[in-house]
Design a protein around this motif. Structure first.
Motif, PDB file in Angstrom:
ATOM      1  N   ARG A  23       0.845  -1.195   0.000  1.00 36.78           N
ATOM      2  CA  ARG A  23       0.000   0.000   0.000  1.00 36.78           C
ATOM      3  C   ARG A  23       0.883   1.248   0.000  1.00 36.78           C
ATOM      4  O   ARG A  23       1.992   1.269   0.537  1.00 36.78           O
ATOM      5  N   LEU A  24       0.354   2.284  -0.608  1.00 39.54           N
ATOM      6  CA  LEU A  24       1.070   3.550  -0.738  1.00 39.54           C
ATOM      7  C   LEU A  24       0.524   4.535   0.282  1.00 39.54           C
ATOM      8  O   LEU A  24      -0.693   4.681   0.430  1.00 39.54           O
ATOM      9  N   GLN A  25       1.431   5.213   0.961  1.00 44.03           N
ATOM     10  CA  GLN A  25       1.023   6.175   1.982  1.00 44.03           C
ATOM     11  C   GLN A  25       1.824   7.459   1.808  1.00 44.03           C
ATOM     12  O   GLN A  25       3.051   7.427   1.667  1.00 44.03           O
TER      13      GLN A  25
ATOM     14  N   GLY B  34       4.489  -4.605   7.133  1.00 43.01           N
ATOM     15  CA  GLY B  34       4.887  -3.310   7.671  1.00 43.01           C
ATOM     16  C   GLY B  34       6.195  -2.777   7.159  1.00 43.01           C
ATOM     17  O   GLY B  34       6.511  -1.599   7.373  1.00 43.01           O
ATOM     18  N   GLN B  35       6.996  -3.623   6.474  1.00 41.58           N
ATOM     19  CA  GLN B  35       8.251  -3.122   5.921  1.00 41.58           C
ATOM     20  C   GLN B  35       7.959  -2.096   4.829  1.00 41.58           C
ATOM     21  O   GLN B  35       7.054  -2.301   4.005  1.00 41.58           O
ATOM     22  N   ALA B  36       8.739  -1.033   4.811  1.00 42.14           N
ATOM     23  CA  ALA B  36       8.410   0.081   3.925  1.00 42.14           C
ATOM     24  C   ALA B  36       9.632   0.652   3.233  1.00 42.14           C
ATOM     25  O   ALA B  36      10.716   0.746   3.827  1.00 42.14           O
ATOM     26  N   LEU B  37       9.426   1.039   2.002  1.00 44.35           N
ATOM     27  CA  LEU B  37      10.387   1.859   1.271  1.00 44.35           C
ATOM     28  C   LEU B  37       9.987   3.310   1.485  1.00 44.35           C
ATOM     29  O   LEU B  37       8.824   3.677   1.284  1.00 44.35           O
ATOM     30  N   LEU B  38      10.944   4.133   1.887  1.00 43.02           N
ATOM     31  CA  LEU B  38      10.687   5.542   2.176  1.00 43.02           C
ATOM     32  C   LEU B  38      11.347   6.404   1.112  1.00 43.02           C
ATOM     33  O   LEU B  38      12.524   6.210   0.796  1.00 43.02           O
ATOM     34  N   VAL B  39      10.607   7.338   0.575  1.00 46.77           N
ATOM     35  CA  VAL B  39      11.125   8.212  -0.472  1.00 46.77           C
ATOM     36  C   VAL B  39      11.167   9.654   0.028  1.00 46.77           C
ATOM     37  O   VAL B  39      10.155  10.212   0.448  1.00 46.77           O
ATOM     38  N   ASP B  40      12.358  10.225   0.003  1.00 52.28           N
ATOM     39  CA  ASP B  40      12.589  11.638   0.305  1.00 52.28           C
ATOM     40  C   ASP B  40      12.098  12.074   1.692  1.00 52.28           C
ATOM     41  O   ASP B  40      11.280  12.997   1.817  1.00 52.28           O
ATOM     42  N   PRO B  41      12.618  11.449   2.759  1.00 55.11           N
ATOM     43  CA  PRO B  41      12.228  11.873   4.106  1.00 55.11           C
ATOM     44  C   PRO B  41      12.938  13.158   4.523  1.00 55.11           C
ATOM     45  O   PRO B  41      14.013  13.140   5.122  1.00 55.11           O
ATOM     46  N   GLY B  42      12.332  14.280   4.208  1.00 52.26           N
ATOM     47  CA  GLY B  42      12.937  15.567   4.529  1.00 52.26           C
ATOM     48  C   GLY B  42      12.999  15.850   6.013  1.00 52.26           C
ATOM     49  O   GLY B  42      13.832  16.630   6.470  1.00 52.26           O
ATOM     50  N   GLU B  43      12.106  15.248   6.777  1.00 50.79           N
ATOM     51  CA  GLU B  43      12.182  15.319   8.233  1.00 50.79           C
ATOM     52  C   GLU B  43      11.831  13.949   8.791  1.00 50.79           C
ATOM     53  O   GLU B  43      11.109  13.162   8.169  1.00 50.79           O
ATOM     54  N   ALA B  44      12.372  13.681   9.965  1.00 49.89           N
ATOM     55  CA  ALA B  44      12.228  12.342  10.534  1.00 49.89           C
ATOM     56  C   ALA B  44      10.910  12.140  11.260  1.00 49.89           C
ATOM     57  O   ALA B  44      10.407  11.013  11.340  1.00 49.89           O
ATOM     58  N   GLY B  45      10.333  13.208  11.803  1.00 50.72           N
ATOM     59  CA  GLY B  45       9.167  13.089  12.653  1.00 50.72           C
ATOM     60  C   GLY B  45       8.009  12.275  12.078  1.00 50.72           C
ATOM     61  O   GLY B  45       7.482  11.379  12.758  1.00 50.72           O
ATOM     62  N   PRO B  46       7.578  12.555  10.853  1.00 51.62           N
ATOM     63  CA  PRO B  46       6.460  11.787  10.311  1.00 51.62           C
ATOM     64  C   PRO B  46       6.766  10.298  10.166  1.00 51.62           C
ATOM     65  O   PRO B  46       5.881   9.454  10.356  1.00 51.62           O
TER      66      PRO B  46
ATOM     67  N   TRP C 252       6.991   9.724   0.847  1.00 53.00           N
ATOM     68  CA  TRP C 252       6.227   8.575   0.376  1.00 53.00           C
ATOM     69  C   TRP C 252       6.693   7.311   1.083  1.00 53.00           C
ATOM     70  O   TRP C 252       7.892   7.066   1.208  1.00 53.00           O
ATOM     71  N   ALA C 253       5.726   6.526   1.532  1.00 53.57           N
ATOM     72  CA  ALA C 253       6.001   5.219   2.131  1.00 53.57           C
ATOM     73  C   ALA C 253       5.243   4.172   1.324  1.00 53.57           C
ATOM     74  O   ALA C 253       4.020   4.275   1.181  1.00 53.57           O
ATOM     75  N   TRP C 254       5.970   3.211   0.797  1.00 52.54           N
ATOM     76  CA  TRP C 254       5.349   2.094   0.097  1.00 52.54           C
ATOM     77  C   TRP C 254       5.516   0.889   1.006  1.00 52.54           C
ATOM     78  O   TRP C 254       6.630   0.423   1.233  1.00 52.54           O
ATOM     79  N   VAL C 255       4.397   0.417   1.543  1.00 58.59           N
ATOM     80  CA  VAL C 255       4.424  -0.466   2.710  1.00 58.59           C
ATOM     81  C   VAL C 255       3.909  -1.858   2.355  1.00 58.59           C
ATOM     82  O   VAL C 255       2.815  -2.009   1.788  1.00 58.59           O
ATOM     83  N   ALA C 256       4.701  -2.874   2.697  1.00 60.97           N
ATOM     84  CA  ALA C 256       4.304  -4.267   2.488  1.00 60.97           C
ATOM     85  C   ALA C 256       3.337  -4.703   3.590  1.00 60.97           C
ATOM     86  O   ALA C 256       3.146  -4.019   4.604  1.00 60.97           O
ATOM     87  N   ASP C 257       2.740  -5.861   3.397  1.00 65.28           N
ATOM     88  CA  ASP C 257       1.755  -6.365   4.353  1.00 65.28           C
ATOM     89  C   ASP C 257       2.338  -6.550   5.754  1.00 65.28           C
ATOM     90  O   ASP C 257       1.624  -6.433   6.747  1.00 65.28           O
TER      91      ASP C 257
ATOM     92  N   ALA D 298      17.275  -2.285 -10.176  1.00 68.37           N
ATOM     93  CA  ALA D 298      17.529  -2.946  -8.898  1.00 68.37           C
ATOM     94  C   ALA D 298      16.208  -3.481  -8.362  1.00 68.37           C
ATOM     95  O   ALA D 298      15.162  -3.394  -9.014  1.00 68.37           O
ATOM     96  N   GLU D 299      16.253  -4.012  -7.146  1.00 63.39           N
ATOM     97  CA  GLU D 299      15.058  -4.578  -6.521  1.00 63.39           C
ATOM     98  C   GLU D 299      15.108  -4.325  -5.020  1.00 63.39           C
ATOM     99  O   GLU D 299      16.159  -4.449  -4.389  1.00 63.39           O
ATOM    100  N   LEU D 300      13.986  -3.947  -4.464  1.00 62.02           N
ATOM    101  CA  LEU D 300      13.837  -3.772  -3.026  1.00 62.02           C
ATOM    102  C   LEU D 300      12.494  -4.352  -2.602  1.00 62.02           C
ATOM    103  O   LEU D 300      11.476  -4.124  -3.272  1.00 62.02           O
ATOM    104  N   LEU D 301      12.477  -5.091  -1.502  1.00 66.34           N
ATOM    105  CA  LEU D 301      11.262  -5.738  -1.010  1.00 66.34           C
ATOM    106  C   LEU D 301      10.576  -6.563  -2.102  1.00 66.34           C
ATOM    107  O   LEU D 301       9.355  -6.623  -2.182  1.00 66.34           O
ATOM    108  N   GLY D 302      11.400  -7.155  -2.964  1.00 62.75           N
ATOM    109  CA  GLY D 302      10.847  -7.968  -4.040  1.00 62.75           C
ATOM    110  C   GLY D 302      10.260  -7.179  -5.182  1.00 62.75           C
ATOM    111  O   GLY D 302       9.645  -7.757  -6.092  1.00 62.75           O
ATOM    112  N   GLN D 303      10.425  -5.864  -5.170  1.00 64.55           N
ATOM    113  CA  GLN D 303       9.850  -4.992  -6.193  1.00 64.55           C
ATOM    114  C   GLN D 303      10.961  -4.454  -7.095  1.00 64.55           C
ATOM    115  O   GLN D 303      11.811  -3.690  -6.642  1.00 64.55           O
ATOM    116  N   PRO D 304      10.981  -4.838  -8.368  1.00 63.49           N
ATOM    117  CA  PRO D 304      12.005  -4.302  -9.275  1.00 63.49           C
ATOM    118  C   PRO D 304      11.706  -2.860  -9.647  1.00 63.49           C
ATOM    119  O   PRO D 304      10.542  -2.451  -9.729  1.00 63.49           O
TER     120      PRO D 304
END
Length: 257
Positions: free
Chosen positions: A2-4, A22-34, A15-20, A94-100
């Motif tokens: 799911r995309l969040q 809870g593991q997530a790929l994070l895109v451009d985390p300009g601040e850590a708080g969120p 952007w967080a692309w989250v597997a079932d 490349a591939e991350l979390l099984g996603q090319p």
């Protein structure tokens, strides 16, 4: 998966692309708080993807690495991104979390800007500040030729790709786009949709590439209406499509609705 969209600052999205699980790929985390707040709700960062060096896209990485020291950080080959654990460039796969995914070089906003295209069943494009919903980024380090070529590269992707940009700029971009193409029905529909989403407190993105091709003036520099609007604005016919784009971007830079 799911995309969040995690809101950050006044108008950024992490952007967080989250597997079932809870593991997530994070895109451009300009601040850590969120991200830390999402982690408290079960999100587990698996990797960070950075599109360019601006601090509102990378500033949260050091704090995230203090929390998760072994977290991979994929970033463009740019010495201004000191937290990178792996440098990537256009043409790499490349591939991350099984996603090319494919790395696309999209210079213009910055000289080393990249985008990440996940072309599987979900079809996602993380494009940072190169392409926005109904707009494009300012050219801080690149030339109009570079930026237009980058936008052409993105516009050639499949129409059902979800376009995940770095900022909530859709309504402001819509006002400019309607000044350029007031008769564009697709633009009118997208503008109304975006206004309704913001009234509900919801993000206007992701959009789709097909929707951007139909309504985003910066992807429509070859359209008669856009060329005519630019010609009227500058008082002459542009020499070619690069000048059409350059003058369109200059017009937007000074635009006040």
């Amino acid at each position: 998966m799911r995309l969040q969209a995690l809101p950050a600052f006044s108008d950024n999205y992490i952007w967080a692309w989250v597997a079932d699980d809870g593991q997530a790929l994070l895109v451009d985390p300009g601040e850590a708080g969120p991200v830390l707040a999402a982690a408290d709700q079960g999100l587990v960062p698996a990797a960070i993807l950075l599109t360019h060096h601006h601090d509102d896209h990378i500033g949260g990485v050091p704090a995230l690495l203090r929390r998760w020291p072994s977290l991979p950080v994929l970033a463009p080959d740019d010495e201004r991104i000191a937290t990178a654990t792996r440098r990537v460039g256009g043409g790499e796969r490349a591939e991350l979390l099984g996603q090319p995914f494919d790395v696309l070089a999209v210079p213009g906003h910055t000289r080393s800007h990249v985008a990440f295209h996940f072309g599987g069943g979900d079809g996602l494009l993380f494009c940072g500040d190169t392409l926005f919903s109904l707009g494009c980024g300012r050219m801080f380090e690149g030339t109009p030729e570079q930026m237009l070529a980058s936008l052409d590269r993105l516009a050639a992707l499949p129409g059902d790709i979800r376009v995940c940009c770095g900022h909530e700029y859709t309504l402001a971009n819509a006002r400019f786009a309607q000044a350029v193409e007031p008769g564009n029905a697709a633009l009118a529909a997208r503008s109304a949709q975006a206004a309704a989403l913001r009234d509900e407190g919801r993000p206007t993105v992701p959009s789709t590439m097909a929707g951007e091709r139909a309504a985003n003036p910066f992807l429509r520099v070859d359209e008669t209406a856009v060329k005519a609007a630019v010609a009227t604005h500058i008082g002459r016919e542009p020499a070619d499509r690069v000048e059409t784009f350059a003058e369109l971007r200059r017009w937007k830079d000074g635009f006040r609705a």
